[in-house]
Motif scaffolding. Structure first.
Motif, PDB file in Angstrom:
ATOM      1  N   TYR A  71       0.847  -1.200   0.000  1.00  0.00           N
ATOM      2  CA  TYR A  71       0.000   0.000   0.000  1.00  0.00           C
ATOM      3  C   TYR A  71       0.883   1.250   0.000  1.00  0.00           C
ATOM      4  N   ILE A  72       0.638   2.123  -0.970  1.00  0.00           N
ATOM      5  CA  ILE A  72       1.396   3.362  -1.120  1.00  0.00           C
ATOM      6  C   ILE A  72       0.578   4.508  -0.524  1.00  0.00           C
ATOM      7  N   TYR A  73       1.192   5.278   0.347  1.00  0.00           N
ATOM      8  CA  TYR A  73       0.500   6.404   0.958  1.00  0.00           C
ATOM      9  C   TYR A  73       1.279   7.683   0.696  1.00  0.00           C
ATOM     10  N   GLY A  74       0.653   8.811   0.987  1.00  0.00           N
ATOM     11  CA  GLY A  74       1.313  10.097   0.832  1.00  0.00           C
ATOM     12  C   GLY A  74       0.323  11.128   0.321  1.00  0.00           C
ATOM     13  N   PRO A  75       0.793  12.351   0.041  1.00  0.00           N
ATOM     14  CA  PRO A  75      -0.091  13.387  -0.483  1.00  0.00           C
ATOM     15  C   PRO A  75      -0.825  12.932  -1.738  1.00  0.00           C
ATOM     16  N   TYR A  76      -2.103  13.269  -1.816  1.00  0.00           N
ATOM     17  CA  TYR A  76      -2.973  12.917  -2.934  1.00  0.00           C
ATOM     18  C   TYR A  76      -3.300  11.429  -2.992  1.00  0.00           C
ATOM     19  N   ASP A  77      -3.107  10.723  -1.902  1.00  0.00           N
ATOM     20  CA  ASP A  77      -3.526   9.316  -1.833  1.00  0.00           C
ATOM     21  C   ASP A  77      -4.974   9.214  -2.306  1.00  0.00           C
ATOM     22  N   THR A  78      -5.235   8.289  -3.224  1.00  0.00           N
ATOM     23  CA  THR A  78      -6.588   8.153  -3.776  1.00  0.00           C
ATOM     24  C   THR A  78      -7.408   7.071  -3.089  1.00  0.00           C
ATOM     25  N   PHE A  79      -6.795   6.333  -2.151  1.00  0.00           N
ATOM     26  CA  PHE A  79      -7.530   5.269  -1.473  1.00  0.00           C
ATOM     27  C   PHE A  79      -7.963   5.770  -0.096  1.00  0.00           C
ATOM     28  N   LEU A  80      -9.057   6.493  -0.067  1.00  0.00           N
ATOM     29  CA  LEU A  80      -9.484   7.200   1.138  1.00  0.00           C
ATOM     30  C   LEU A  80      -9.765   6.310   2.339  1.00  0.00           C
ATOM     31  N   ASP A 110      -6.999  -8.552  17.207  1.00  0.00           N
ATOM     32  CA  ASP A 110      -6.322  -7.909  18.335  1.00  0.00           C
ATOM     33  C   ASP A 110      -5.417  -6.749  17.919  1.00  0.00           C
ATOM     34  N   GLY A 111      -5.351  -6.456  16.616  1.00  0.00           N
ATOM     35  CA  GLY A 111      -4.550  -5.320  16.157  1.00  0.00           C
ATOM     36  C   GLY A 111      -3.059  -5.559  16.176  1.00  0.00           C
ATOM     37  N   ARG A 112      -2.641  -6.833  16.318  1.00  0.00           N
ATOM     38  CA  ARG A 112      -1.207  -7.115  16.432  1.00  0.00           C
ATOM     39  C   ARG A 112      -0.570  -7.643  15.147  1.00  0.00           C
ATOM     40  N   SER A 113      -1.354  -7.772  14.083  1.00  0.00           N
ATOM     41  CA  SER A 113      -0.782  -8.221  12.814  1.00  0.00           C
ATOM     42  C   SER A 113       0.148  -7.148  12.260  1.00  0.00           C
ATOM     43  N   LEU A 114       1.251  -7.579  11.718  1.00  0.00           N
ATOM     44  CA  LEU A 114       2.252  -6.671  11.152  1.00  0.00           C
ATOM     45  C   LEU A 114       2.041  -6.509   9.651  1.00  0.00           C
ATOM     46  N   PRO A 154      11.037   1.183   5.655  1.00  0.00           N
ATOM     47  CA  PRO A 154      12.132   0.547   6.397  1.00  0.00           C
ATOM     48  C   PRO A 154      11.653  -0.420   7.462  1.00  0.00           C
ATOM     49  N   GLU A 155      10.422  -0.223   7.973  1.00  0.00           N
ATOM     50  CA  GLU A 155       9.952  -1.056   9.056  1.00  0.00           C
ATOM     51  C   GLU A 155       8.508  -1.483   8.822  1.00  0.00           C
ATOM     52  N   ALA A 156       8.175  -2.663   9.374  1.00  0.00           N
ATOM     53  CA  ALA A 156       6.781  -3.099   9.424  1.00  0.00           C
ATOM     54  C   ALA A 156       6.177  -2.615  10.740  1.00  0.00           C
ATOM     55  N   VAL A 157       4.841  -2.624  10.815  1.00  0.00           N
ATOM     56  CA  VAL A 157       4.185  -2.065  11.993  1.00  0.00           C
ATOM     57  C   VAL A 157       2.874  -2.785  12.236  1.00  0.00           C
ATOM     58  N   THR A 158       2.483  -2.934  13.489  1.00  0.00           N
ATOM     59  CA  THR A 158       1.163  -3.478  13.800  1.00  0.00           C
ATOM     60  C   THR A 158       0.124  -2.376  13.625  1.00  0.00           C
ATOM     61  N   PHE A 159      -1.144  -2.781  13.487  1.00  0.00           N
ATOM     62  CA  PHE A 159      -2.200  -1.773  13.361  1.00  0.00           C
ATOM     63  C   PHE A 159      -2.281  -0.929  14.627  1.00  0.00           C
ATOM     64  N   ASN A 160      -2.145  -1.576  15.786  1.00  0.00           N
ATOM     65  CA  ASN A 160      -2.173  -0.824  17.044  1.00  0.00           C
ATOM     66  C   ASN A 160      -1.097   0.264  17.060  1.00  0.00           C
ATOM     67  N   ALA A 161       0.124  -0.126  16.695  1.00  0.00           N
ATOM     68  CA  ALA A 161       1.233   0.822  16.710  1.00  0.00           C
ATOM     69  C   ALA A 161       1.063   1.899  15.638  1.00  0.00           C
ATOM     70  N   TYR A 162       0.487   1.512  14.512  1.00  0.00           N
ATOM     71  CA  TYR A 162       0.235   2.449  13.418  1.00  0.00           C
ATOM     72  C   TYR A 162      -0.686   3.579  13.881  1.00  0.00           C
ATOM     73  N   VAL A 163      -1.788   3.211  14.504  1.00  0.00           N
ATOM     74  CA  VAL A 163      -2.745   4.220  14.971  1.00  0.00           C
ATOM     75  C   VAL A 163      -2.140   5.059  16.089  1.00  0.00           C
ATOM     76  N   GLU A 164      -1.408   4.424  16.996  1.00  0.00           N
ATOM     77  CA  GLU A 164      -0.769   5.181  18.075  1.00  0.00           C
ATOM     78  C   GLU A 164       0.254   6.172  17.526  1.00  0.00           C
ATOM     79  N   TRP A 204      -4.452  -5.362   7.220  1.00  0.00           N
ATOM     80  CA  TRP A 204      -3.926  -5.877   8.481  1.00  0.00           C
ATOM     81  C   TRP A 204      -4.560  -7.207   8.899  1.00  0.00           C
ATOM     82  N   LYS A 205      -5.243  -7.873   7.994  1.00  0.00           N
ATOM     83  CA  LYS A 205      -5.895  -9.128   8.349  1.00  0.00           C
ATOM     84  C   LYS A 205      -4.870 -10.176   8.782  1.00  0.00           C
ATOM     85  N   ASN A 206      -3.780 -10.297   7.991  1.00  0.00           N
ATOM     86  CA  ASN A 206      -2.697 -11.231   8.304  1.00  0.00           C
ATOM     87  C   ASN A 206      -1.373 -10.471   8.280  1.00  0.00           C
TER      88      ASN A 206
END
Length: 327
Positions: A155-164, A185-189, A221-231, A271-273
Motif C-alpha cells: 500500500y502506497i500512501y502520501g499526499p494525494y492518496d486516492t484510497f481514502l 487484536d490489532g497485532r498483525s504486522l 524501512p519497518e513493518a508495523v502493527t495496526f495498534n502501533a500504526y494508529v498510536e 492488516w488481516k494477516n
C-alpha cells in the motif's frame, strides 16, 4: 531522456511525472484522459488512448522514440501485451508496477522476491491479473531480451492518496474523536511505503542496465502493527486514540450485514494477516534506500492533509456507527 509514463494522471503516476520533470527529462503520458485528479505539470505531452483498444494505442504510438517506459497503469495482461509488443526492440527499459498482492500466504518472513506467488483458483482478480502481467513480461524477457524490470510495492500512501478508506480515514476519525474499529487484536504486522520512496525506486531501477529482468520489492524501512500504526498517527496529531476490538464471531456477523463494499469502509483488510517484505535486494543491487521512516512519512502526509484543508471534509460514518451499535 525521453520518457513515457503509461498512466500519470493520478497518485503514483503523477508524482513520478513531477520528479522526472525536475531532473530534466522529456516526459509524455498516455492515458484515457478521463480520470484526471490533478492537472499535469507544465511541459508534459499527453497522448490519449484507451489501453484496452489496440487500434487506439497503436495509432498514438506510431514510430515511438522513448528511452524508458514506466507502466503504472497495467492491470490486465491483454493491455500490457499491447504496449510491451509495441516497444519490444524499441526501448531501453520497460518498468512495470506490480504489487506485493501477488504473493501467496506465508508463515516465513520477510517475504522476498523468490517467495511463492498466489496462483490459487480463489485468488482475487487483481492479484491474478497482476501475476499474469508479470508472467507475460518475464517470458518476453527470456525469449526476446525484452528489457523489463518489475517493482512490487505494498500500500502506497502520501499526499494525494486516492484510497481514502485507509490513512486519510484514520486522520478523519482521530480528528473527530471517533472510535477506530479493529478486527482482531490489532497485532498483525504489515508494510506500507511512502509515494516518494516508490518513485525514487522507479527512477533508480531505470538508471542501471543490471536491473533488466529483475523483480524488486519496495517498502518502508519497518513493518508495523495496526495498534502501533494508529498510536503513531495519534502522537503526530497530538490526540488520544479510542480503539474498539471486534472478535471473529462479531466480525462474521458484521460482514454479513454490511456486505464487502461497506465493510471495507470500516476495516482495513491490509492488516488481516501479518506481511513483512524484504527490500534487501533493491538496497544492495542499487544502493537505494528509503527517505521516509514510517513516522516521518506519516507526519509529512498529515501536514499536507491539514495544509490542504482535508480535515474539514465531510465523511459518511454510517457503517462505523452500525458496527459500533452491534458490539
Amino acid at each position: 531522456m525521453d520518457i513515457l509514463v503509461l498512466g500519470g494522471s493520478k497518485f503514483l503516476g503523477h508524482r513520478l511525472v513531477s520528479l522526472l520533470l525536475e531532473q530534466g527529462d522529456n516526459v509524455t503520458v498516455l492515458n484515457r484522459g478521463k480520470t484526471l485528479v490533478r492537472e499535469l505539470p507544465f511541459g508534459v505531452t499527453r497522448l490519449l488512448a484507451d489501453r484496452s483498444d489496440s487500434n487506439q494505442v497503436n495509432n498514438v504510438l506510431q514510430d515511438p522514440k522513448f528511452d524508458v517506459v514506466f507502466d503504472i497503469s497495467g492491470y490486465h495482461p491483454s493491455d500490457v501485451s499491447i504496449t510491451a509488443n509495441i516497444f519490444n526492440g524499441k526501448v531501453k527499459k520497460y518498468i512495470f508496477c506490480s504489487t506485493v498482492a501477488v504473493y501467496g500466504d506465508s508463515g516465513i518472513f520477510p517475504i522476498n522476491e523468490e517467495s511463492p506467488l498466489n496462483r490459487k483458483k480463489d485468488a482475487d482478480d487483481y492479484c491474478r491479473d497482476k501475476i499474469l502481467c508479470e508472467d507475460l513480461l518475464i517470458e518476453m524477457f527470456k525469449s526476446t531480451d525484452f528489457p523489463v524490470s518489475i517493482i512490487r510495492p505494498p500500500y502506497i500512501y502520501g499526499p494525494y492518496d486516492t484510497f481514502l478508506p485507509r490513512l486519510f480515514s484514520i486522520f478523519a476519525r482521530l480528528t473527530r474523536g471517533r472510535e477506530i474499529i479493529v478486527h482482531g487484536d490489532g497485532r498483525s504486522l504489515t508494510h506500507t511505503v511512502h509515494v516518494d520512496d516508490v518513485t525514487s525506486a522507479f527512477i533508480a531501477v531505470s538508471e542501471k542496465d543490471s536491473t533488466i529482468g529483475q523483480i524488486y520489492n519496495v517498502a518502508a524501512p519497518e513493518a508495523v502493527t495496526f495498534n502501533a500504526y494508529v498510536e503513531m498517527i495519534a502522537s503526530i496529531m497530538k490526540v488520544d486514540t479510542k480503539l474498539v476490538y471486534l472478535n471473529s464471531s462479531d466480525h462474521q456477523m458484521v460482514l454479513k450485514e454490511l456486505g464487502e463494499r461497506r465493510f471495507s469502509k470500516v476495516f482495513d483488510g491490509m492488516w488481516k494477516n501479518s506481511s513483512i517484505y524484504s527490500t534487501e535486494k533493491i538496497r544492495y543491487d542499487l544502493d537505494w534506500s528509503q527517505e521516509y521512516s514510517m513516522y516521518d512519512g506519516l507526519k509529512m502526509t498529515y501536514q499536507w492533509w491539514i495544509d490542504n484543508g482535508l480535515d474539514q471534509q465531510a465523511w459518511d460514518w454510517s457503517a462505523d456507527d452500525y458496527v459500533l451499535s452491534q458490539i
